[in-house]
Each structure stands twice: as C-alpha cells, then as structure tokens.
Design a protein around this motif. Structure first.
Motif, PDB file in Angstrom:
ATOM      1  N   ILE A   3      31.709  88.723  20.177  1.00 58.41           N
ATOM      2  CA  ILE A   3      33.060  89.076  20.619  1.00 58.41           C
ATOM      3  C   ILE A   3      33.906  87.821  20.534  1.00 58.41           C
ATOM      4  O   ILE A   3      33.479  86.744  20.976  1.00 58.41           O
ATOM      5  CB  ILE A   3      33.062  89.645  22.044  1.00 58.41           C
ATOM      6  CG1 ILE A   3      32.318  90.986  22.086  1.00 58.41           C
ATOM      7  CG2 ILE A   3      34.487  89.838  22.552  1.00 58.41           C
ATOM      8  CD1 ILE A   3      32.175  91.572  23.479  1.00 58.41           C
ATOM      9  N   ARG A   4      35.076  87.923  19.929  1.00 55.13           N
ATOM     10  CA  ARG A   4      35.969  86.778  19.749  1.00 55.13           C
ATOM     11  C   ARG A   4      37.231  86.962  20.592  1.00 55.13           C
ATOM     12  O   ARG A   4      37.708  88.089  20.773  1.00 55.13           O
ATOM     13  CB  ARG A   4      36.343  86.614  18.273  1.00 55.13           C
ATOM     14  CG  ARG A   4      35.143  86.277  17.386  1.00 55.13           C
ATOM     15  CD  ARG A   4      35.539  86.195  15.925  1.00 55.13           C
ATOM     16  NE  ARG A   4      34.416  85.753  15.091  1.00 55.13           N
ATOM     17  CZ  ARG A   4      33.505  86.583  14.583  1.00 55.13           C
ATOM     18  NH1 ARG A   4      33.617  87.895  14.801  1.00 55.13           N
ATOM     19  NH2 ARG A   4      32.507  86.121  13.849  1.00 55.13           N
ATOM     20  N   ALA A   5      37.758  85.844  21.066  1.00 50.08           N
ATOM     21  CA  ALA A   5      38.982  85.875  21.867  1.00 50.08           C
ATOM     22  C   ALA A   5      39.915  84.764  21.418  1.00 50.08           C
ATOM     23  O   ALA A   5      39.471  83.697  20.974  1.00 50.08           O
ATOM     24  CB  ALA A   5      38.658  85.726  23.349  1.00 50.08           C
ATOM     25  N   ASN A   6      41.191  85.031  21.530  1.00 50.51           N
ATOM     26  CA  ASN A   6      42.244  84.066  21.217  1.00 50.51           C
ATOM     27  C   ASN A   6      43.146  83.990  22.438  1.00 50.51           C
ATOM     28  O   ASN A   6      43.866  84.937  22.740  1.00 50.51           O
ATOM     29  CB  ASN A   6      43.023  84.528  19.978  1.00 50.51           C
ATOM     30  CG  ASN A   6      44.139  83.575  19.590  1.00 50.51           C
ATOM     31  OD1 ASN A   6      44.749  82.925  20.429  1.00 50.51           O
ATOM     32  ND2 ASN A   6      44.421  83.511  18.295  1.00 50.51           N
ATOM     33  N   LEU A   7      43.089  82.884  23.159  1.00 50.62           N
ATOM     34  CA  LEU A   7      43.843  82.703  24.395  1.00 50.62           C
ATOM     35  C   LEU A   7      44.914  81.634  24.193  1.00 50.62           C
ATOM     36  O   LEU A   7      44.608  80.513  23.791  1.00 50.62           O
ATOM     37  CB  LEU A   7      42.896  82.298  25.530  1.00 50.62           C
ATOM     38  CG  LEU A   7      43.540  81.932  26.874  1.00 50.62           C
ATOM     39  CD1 LEU A   7      44.307  83.115  27.455  1.00 50.62           C
ATOM     40  CD2 LEU A   7      42.464  81.445  27.856  1.00 50.62           C
ATOM     41  N   THR A   8      46.157  81.990  24.480  1.00 57.05           N
ATOM     42  CA  THR A   8      47.275  81.053  24.388  1.00 57.05           C
ATOM     43  C   THR A   8      47.842  80.829  25.782  1.00 57.05           C
ATOM     44  O   THR A   8      48.205  81.796  26.466  1.00 57.05           O
ATOM     45  CB  THR A   8      48.371  81.591  23.456  1.00 57.05           C
ATOM     46  OG1 THR A   8      47.810  81.833  22.159  1.00 57.05           O
ATOM     47  CG2 THR A   8      49.507  80.587  23.331  1.00 57.05           C
ATOM     48  N   VAL A   9      47.918  79.569  26.190  1.00 51.32           N
ATOM     49  CA  VAL A   9      48.387  79.231  27.535  1.00 51.32           C
ATOM     50  C   VAL A   9      49.528  78.220  27.415  1.00 51.32           C
ATOM     51  O   VAL A   9      49.702  77.572  26.377  1.00 51.32           O
ATOM     52  CB  VAL A   9      47.242  78.660  28.396  1.00 51.32           C
ATOM     53  CG1 VAL A   9      46.083  79.644  28.477  1.00 51.32           C
ATOM     54  CG2 VAL A   9      46.756  77.320  27.859  1.00 51.32           C
TER      55      VAL A   9
END
Length: 844
Positions: free
Chosen positions: A755-761
């Motif tokens: 499972i891949r995630a792309n988190l922008t903060v």
C-alpha cells in the motif's frame, strides 16, 4: 462578510431569453444519440459573463440519467460541456431488509442491541467481517416519514423554505403538485413519491419519482418532479422552478418526446397559458438556467471557502462517493437553513423554525455548525457563525438569548472558539468577545464553587457543577419551582475541555501581546481546568456501580444509569445527551469509554424499556429514556468522537453507517431531529445539528486529532474495503489545527502486497509547527494482511506498528523541508494473512 461566503449578484434574470419557437422538442438533434434536447438558451460564462448558446441534453432512459449543457456549435469552452447527474434511491424497504432476523417488536423490546451486536459479531454473536454501509442499510427500513417539510430547498439569503410533503404538495399551497400535473401528464399511480434524490450531486435540487401506471396500454417508465431554487438575488423570498417529467416506453426509446410541464413557482398565472387552470407552460429555459445558476453558485461558494475535497472509493458495500455527497449536501442544508446567509434557525417551516423570542439561540445550532465548518475548512463561514452568535445571542455573565441555558454546551462554546483560533490562526474573534467569554467562564466557575461548598470531599457531587442539560427544563425550573439542575457529568467534562482549550489559546495570546486582561482570563481558566478533571474522575469512580461492565451514572450522586427516579422532571433523564457530551470532551479515559460502550450494548438501566443502543446508535424517547424507540441523532456527535478517541473503530463505523443510512432520508439526505426506529411512526422534524452528524463523522473518520496526546490520526477509521486491491482514495486541503494537509492512498495489496501513500504537509512543520503528538497514518488493510516493513522517501523506516496498523511519524522527525517532501513517498509492504493478534486488538 456575505460576499466572501458566496452571496453575489448574478441571478438567472441575466439569461438572454430566446423566442418560444426554439423550445420545441427536437428529438436527438444536436445532442448525443442517447440524449434528448430539452431546451436551448443563452447563458453568461461564469467569469467573463460573455453569452454562449447552449443546448440542454437530457438522458431520459432511466430515472438515474443526467442533464448535459453543451455549446450549440459542438465546440468545447470551459466549463462546457457540463453534466449534472440525476440520482434517486428507494424510500421503502426491499424484502429481507426489515430488522434482519428479528421482528420490529423484538428489536424495540430487546434488552441488548440485537441488530448492532449481531453486525459487530460481539457479545455471543458469531464473528463477522468488518461492518459495511450496505449491510447496515439492509438492517432496517429506510426513513420515509417525518413531521414538517419532508423535502425542501432554498437559497442562502431568503430564510424561506420551498418545502413539500410526501405527496409533493406545499404546506401553504399555490405551487403545482403531482395530482394537478397528472391531469396533463398521465401515468401517475400514486402521488406519494417512492424514490428520491438530487440533481447535480450535492446541489439543493430535489428529485422525486412517483409510482407509475400504464397509459392506453403503454408502460410509463418513470414520472418525476424536480424543484430548482433561484440561487440568489431574491431578498427574503424564495421563488423556484418546478418541472414534472413523464417518460413512457416510446420516450425512453427515443421515438417520442417525454411529457413535460414547467412552472415558475406557482400553479396558476392568469392568462399566461393557453389554458386558464394550470400554468405549466413556463419556458424550459428558466428551469435549466436556474439549474446552472445553482451549480455555479455552490461551486463558487466552495472555492471561496476552500472547502476540503474528497475522492473516496465508489463501491457497492461502502460507497465513499455516496458518503461524500451526503456530507456535502448536509453542509449545503445547514447554510441554506440560515437567514440572510448567517442568522441561525433550528429548522424550517413547517417544522422547527420557531418564530418566537430567542428561539434561534439554541446552543447546539452554534456548536454543530462551528464544528462542521471548521472540520471541512469553511473558515469564512465559521467566522460569521461564531461572530453572529457571540454578538447577538451571548449576554452578560454567561447568559444566552434562549429560553434556557445548557451548561455542558457552555463549555463546548468555549472549545469551539479555541478551535477556531487553532484552525485559522485568526485571533480577532476571541479578543472581540473576551468579556463575554469571561462571562461564560464566570458562570461555570460559580456553579463549580457552589458544588465545592455544598458537598463534602467524600461526596461524589463535590466540585461537580450543576445545571440543566436540556434547555427545555426551564419550564420545570421556573414554572414549578423545583430544582431540575443536576450535576451531570457532561457539565464538568465540557467545562474542563472549554477551560483547557480556551485557556491555552488565551495564554499564548497574552504572552505575545502582553495584554493583562487576556492573561487574567487565561489564568482563571488554566488554574481551574486540572481540578475540574480530577473531580470528574474521582466522582465517576465513586459512583460506578456493579462489576464489568459497570454502570457509570450520568448524574453525580444518582447511582443509576437509567431513569432518575427522584428527578423533578422526566427531561432530566436524557442520558443519551449526557454521555455523548461527556465523550465529546475528551476528559474520559479510553478504558472508561470502552466500558460505557459495552454497558450500552448489553444493559438497560432502571426504568428503561429496550436497549440503550439501537444499531449502535444512542436511543431514547426524545423527552427521556423510559423507552428507546428513537435514534437520538441531534446530540450524537460527541459519542462518535469518544469512540474514535478510545479506538473503538468497529463501534464507530457501525453508528456512523447507521446514522447515514437510517437517520437521513435516502438520496435527499434530510435528517430529522431524531428518527423513529418503528418506521410506521412519523419522526419529528428536520434540524441542523442532526443534519451535520454525517459531515463531522466523515471528516473524523479520515483525519482526527487526539485531544490528549495531540496526535493527528489519518485514516484512523477508514473502512478496510477502501484498501482492497486497486482502490485509491484521496483527501485534499484537509483542515487541521496545524495547517492543511493532503493525502493519497493506493492499494496494490493483492498484486504486490503493498500500500502506497503520498502525504503533503505544511512547510511550517519543519519549524516546529506540527502536531506535538506527531502523525499516525493508519492503513487498515483487508483480509488479514499484516505490516512487514515501511519505507519513507525510498529509505527504510522503522516507525511502524503492526499492532495498530500505523506508520508512526514523531513530531521530532519533522526536521526540514526536504524530509517533509519525502513523505510524498510512503510504501508499506505486507506479509500474508495473520493480522493483529487477539491480544493486540483494541476493539471491543
């Protein structure tokens, strides 16, 4: 402020009208083969206002068709072609969808939550897979009947409601109804609609379908009524466009024109039409131009507010697209319930629009609207909601312009104000209303001081502030001269939360500005808050009754979780309200909330008939808890908050799905104040706090801040099926107290075990502005998959916990912007079956 929230002046009156000759039916001329041309109109482009010539093409092959607006010359020019979907849902139960394996009487009388416990597979029921929205929907019939306006629409300025009953009639009269239209459009079998929905996703354009009958041997495929409000420029009035559409087999196949009648608000307009009895000859262009106006008005409103955007999996079991539209439409209804853009109303006419002194000051209107608007990023709207209430409805010494105060809500009001500052960074409101905020503090503190003086330290009522938990109790307090004010645990709990949150915010402002008045109020709150929490914990421990699951009394000293036998009013016995408010505060420990949950799943309490939860939802009678025949949805928000804080994910999903499927009408998504479980009994009228449960819960499911550790949880309760092979879900511009974040999650769980995630903060996190408790990204994989390794930015990352399915990012990890950028590549690899072991499970 109104211009910021979308009240602009470009009504459909600007549409250049075409001669009536172009309005005739043209078959498929100019439209795609499966569409039928319904109208042609000139319309101003949203930005330039340049006029364009549009064809209106409608798919009439089924009730779930669409309306497409396209340039008449066949070219493309943003935003055209533009398609608005039509969606309707049945408001009756299919066979096999009536209380699962039990009768209605059995469900209502059961001492335990038969439906909810069975779906969860707990308390003696066989284990089951995680509950889905569709399974919950099939557990009982949908909501069909309630008092007041059954379906309605409006714009944001009028404060007037275009409300219609189950038979399509308006309660005042004057508008056309289905029985009128059926004289010209035959095929109507019954004037009570049995399918309902909306046009344009979440737009306030009701779409109603009615039972049909054949005409002269030809089947009638569907017969619909739709209502389009004039979007703006109406003052205190609410004109609407109404269309009736009859589609028989020939029209469905494209061999003939569908039957139509178009009305500009009223059924009768003398000499406007060839016939003098029904004015169904209004040009189609007015109806369709108004539809475009509504679409662009709300598109502009969301853009100006910078509303959070969701793209969730659309599935048969748990449809994220449906949940998103329901939540968005609930925000729309909250906004159009208000008058002149911002003045609060509890409901509509007919219903809970109470035209009397101070009737709009009900505190739950403020607290629900504020919470929902902040959680969805509607900061301009939240500003105006708060400023309006604190200016006109909060008075000196903590009093409110309403028939009675609810002291737990006083604490929530302080929390809301602090949350506004934390989410937006705007300190102007808390400083503008500092004196009134201090007045609320003074009132709560006075009640606590009285409780300290009245009871010794070994008494569970010591330090537990008293008050009414329900505003309507003033009738007993004043008229009968009896003391209805009790030490409900929710008052102390919400007082602690309000004092802690508001005190911390004010202390930071005072330190920076050197304002002594701000520092004084902050110190007064911060010095008391810890003591209130200590008194609450001590009181609840002393009052707890029996063995696990213990009864945790909702009024200190009462020693009961049921009806308060010695209370001067039955309205004192509203534990569904008190427990939800106590859960909302964050003051209770997770173990305590878990025990209260189990008690509600399995027990009743003194004087109570029926289980305290129904399908996982807190139940009562409306005025008390002697019976448990209704979902008490208008005060439910805090119960879900506490379940999430305690990590009771299965229970949270069950009650969210139950409210979504059975606390709202299907498709039109209108929520009554409470919903009768016996669907043959009409529920009470629509109200805004109940309406806002769905958007609040959906946000918390995806992004939730723990009130104690200040950990930002992402995906904490996201359904497991949303991470099935090939699923992708995305949330953008998600508001938090630490800035807006975005997250994309994609599953290749079966094909790659990944499972891949792309988190922008926000970049400010690299300068220490991130959540003090860090971030927990929970990836709830289906099918027993277990986390085996994690990479962040292509590098191995040891911060992951298979036991609670999270990628752990500590606040100290947010060291520089380069590292923050690496969060846009998070990869989690899974091992085969064998999820979290039984001893690691945190679910009840």
């Amino acid at each position: 402020m109104l211009a910021r929230v979308g009240i602009m002046r470009c009504p459909s009156l600007l549409v250049a009208l075409l001669p009536p000759s172009v309005l005739a039916y043209h078959g498929g001329d100019g439209c795609a083969q499966e569409y039928r041309q319904m109208a042609r109109l000139n319309y101003p482009l949203p930005v330039s206002q340049a006029q364009v010539d549009l064809l209106v093409c409608e798919d009439v092959r089924s009730p779930n068709g669409s309306v497409t607006f396209q340039l008449a010359n066949g070219s493309s020019l943003a935003p055209f072609p533009l398609t608005l979907q039509k969606r309707v849902y049945p408001n009756y139960a299919a066979e096999g969808e009536k209380y699962l394996n039990w009768s209605k009487a059995e469900v209502l009388a059961a001492k335990t939550d038969l439906l909810g416990n069975w779906l969860l597979g707990v308390h003696g029921n066989p284990p089951r897979d995680e509950v889905t929205w569709d399974a919950v929907k099939k557990a009982m019939p949908p909501l069909r009947q309630f008092n007041g306006g059954r379906v309605w629409t409006a714009n944001r300025e009028s404060g007037r409601d275009a409300a219609f009953a189950l038979d399509g009639t308006n309660h005042i009269g004057g508008t056309p109804d289905p029985s009128d239209a059926a004289r010209y459009l035959p095929g109507l079998k019954s004037s009570f609609f049995n399918f309902e929905g909306l046009i344009g996703g979440s737009l306030p354009i009701p779409l109603l379908n009615f039972p049909v009958a054949p005409v002269n041997g030809e089947p009638t495929m569907f017969w619909e009524m739709s209502v389009v409000p004039v979007a703006e420029g109406t003052g205190f009035q609410q004109p609407v466009f109404i269309r009736f559409l009859q589609v028989n087999a020939s029209a469905q196949a494209g061999r003939a024109a569908p039957g139509t009648l178009y009305f500009d608000t009223f059924a009768y307009q003398p000499s406007a039409c060839a016939t003098e009895d029904l004015a169904g000859c209004s040009p189609a262009r007015g109806y369709f131009a108004a539809m475009l106006d509504v679409h662009f008005f709300w598109e502009r409103t969301w853009e100006q507010e910078n509303r959070m955007r969701l793209a969730l999996p659309q599935r048969a079991d748990t449809d994220g697209g449906l949940l998103t539209l329901q939540a968005e439409h609930s925000l729309v209804l909250d906004m159009i319930t208000r008058s002149v853009g911002i003045w609060p109303r509890y409901g509509i006419l007919p219903g809970y629009d109470q035209a009397s002194i101070g009737s709009d000051g009900f505190q739950e209107i403020l607290t629900a609207s504020t919470m929902a608007s902040l959680e969805w990023g509607l900061f301009g709207y939240a500003h105006d909601v708060l400023d309006n209430y604190w200016t006109y409805f909060v008075r000196g010494q903590g009093q409110v312009l309403y028939r009675g105060p609810e002291l737990a809500q006083h604490g929530r009001m302080l929390t809301n104000m602090a949350q506004y500052v934390r989410y937006t960074g705007d300190e102007t409101l808390i400083l503008k209303h500092l004196d009134k905020i201090d007045g609320v503090r003074w009132l709560l503190a006075k009640r606590r001081d009285a409780a300290l003086a009245a009871h010794p330290q070994n008494d569970s009522r010591h330090g537990m502030p008293t008050g009414n938990d329900e505003a309507d109790l003033w009738w007993r307090t004043v008229k009968n001269g009896v003391g209805t004010e009790l030490p409900f645990i929710s008052i102390a709990a919400e007082m602690w939360r309000g004092f802690r949150d508001c005190g911390e915010v004010l202390a930071r402002i005072a330190e920076r500005t050197k304002r002594q008045d701000v520092g004084r109020v902050a110190a007064a709150m911060n010095s008391v808050a810890p003591k209130v929490k200590e008194d609450l914990k001590r009181s609840m421990a002393k009052d707890a009754q029996g063995s696990f699951p213990r009864c945790m009394p909702y009024a200190a000293g009462s020693q009961t979780c049921g009806v308060l036998a010695d209370a001067p009013s039955n309205r004192d016995s509203e534990p569904w309200r008190t427990y939800a408010e106590a859960f909302y505060s964050g003051a209770l420990e997770s173990e305590t909330m878990a025990e209260i949950l189990v008690w509600h799943q399995t027990q009743q309490g003194d004087g109570v008939n029926g289980s305290r939860l129904k399908l996982g939802v807190l139940a009562g009678c409306g005025g008390d808890v002697t019976c448990t025949d209704q979902f008490m949805t208008f005060t439910l928000h805090g119960w879900g908050y506490g379940l999430l804080q305690a990590d009771q994910i299965d229970a949270f999903l069950l009650q969210y799905f139950a409210v979504s499927a059975h606390g709202y009408t299907p498709g039109t998504w209108i929520a009554p104040e409470s919903a009768n479980i016996d669907r043959s009994v009409s529920s009470v009228a629509y109200c805004t706090p109940a309406q806002l449960t769905a958007p609040i819960y959906l946000k918390w499911m995806l992004a939730f801040e723990d009130p104690i550790s200040h950990t930002l949880w992402l995906g904490k309760a996201s359904p497991r099926v949303w991470l099935s092979q090939g699923e992708v879900w995305r949330i953008d511009e998600v508001p938090t107290a630490y800035g807006r974040i975005s997250l994309l999650v994609a599953s290749s769980i079966d094909s790659e075990g990944v499972i891949r995630a792309n988190l922008t903060v926000p970049e400010s996190w690299a300068r220490g502005a991130g959540p003090p408790g860090g971030v927990r990204l929970r990836l709830r994989a289906p099918g027993g998959w277990r986390m085996a390794s994690t990479k962040v930015g292509g590098n191995d990352w040891g911060g992951y916990r298979p036991s609670d399915e999270t990628v752990v990012l500590q606040n100290s990890d947010f060291t520089d912007t380069k590292w923050l950028a690496s969060l846009q590549s998070i990869t989690v690899r899974y091992a085969g079956s064998g999820g979290p072991s039984q001893e690691e499970q945190t679910f009840v």
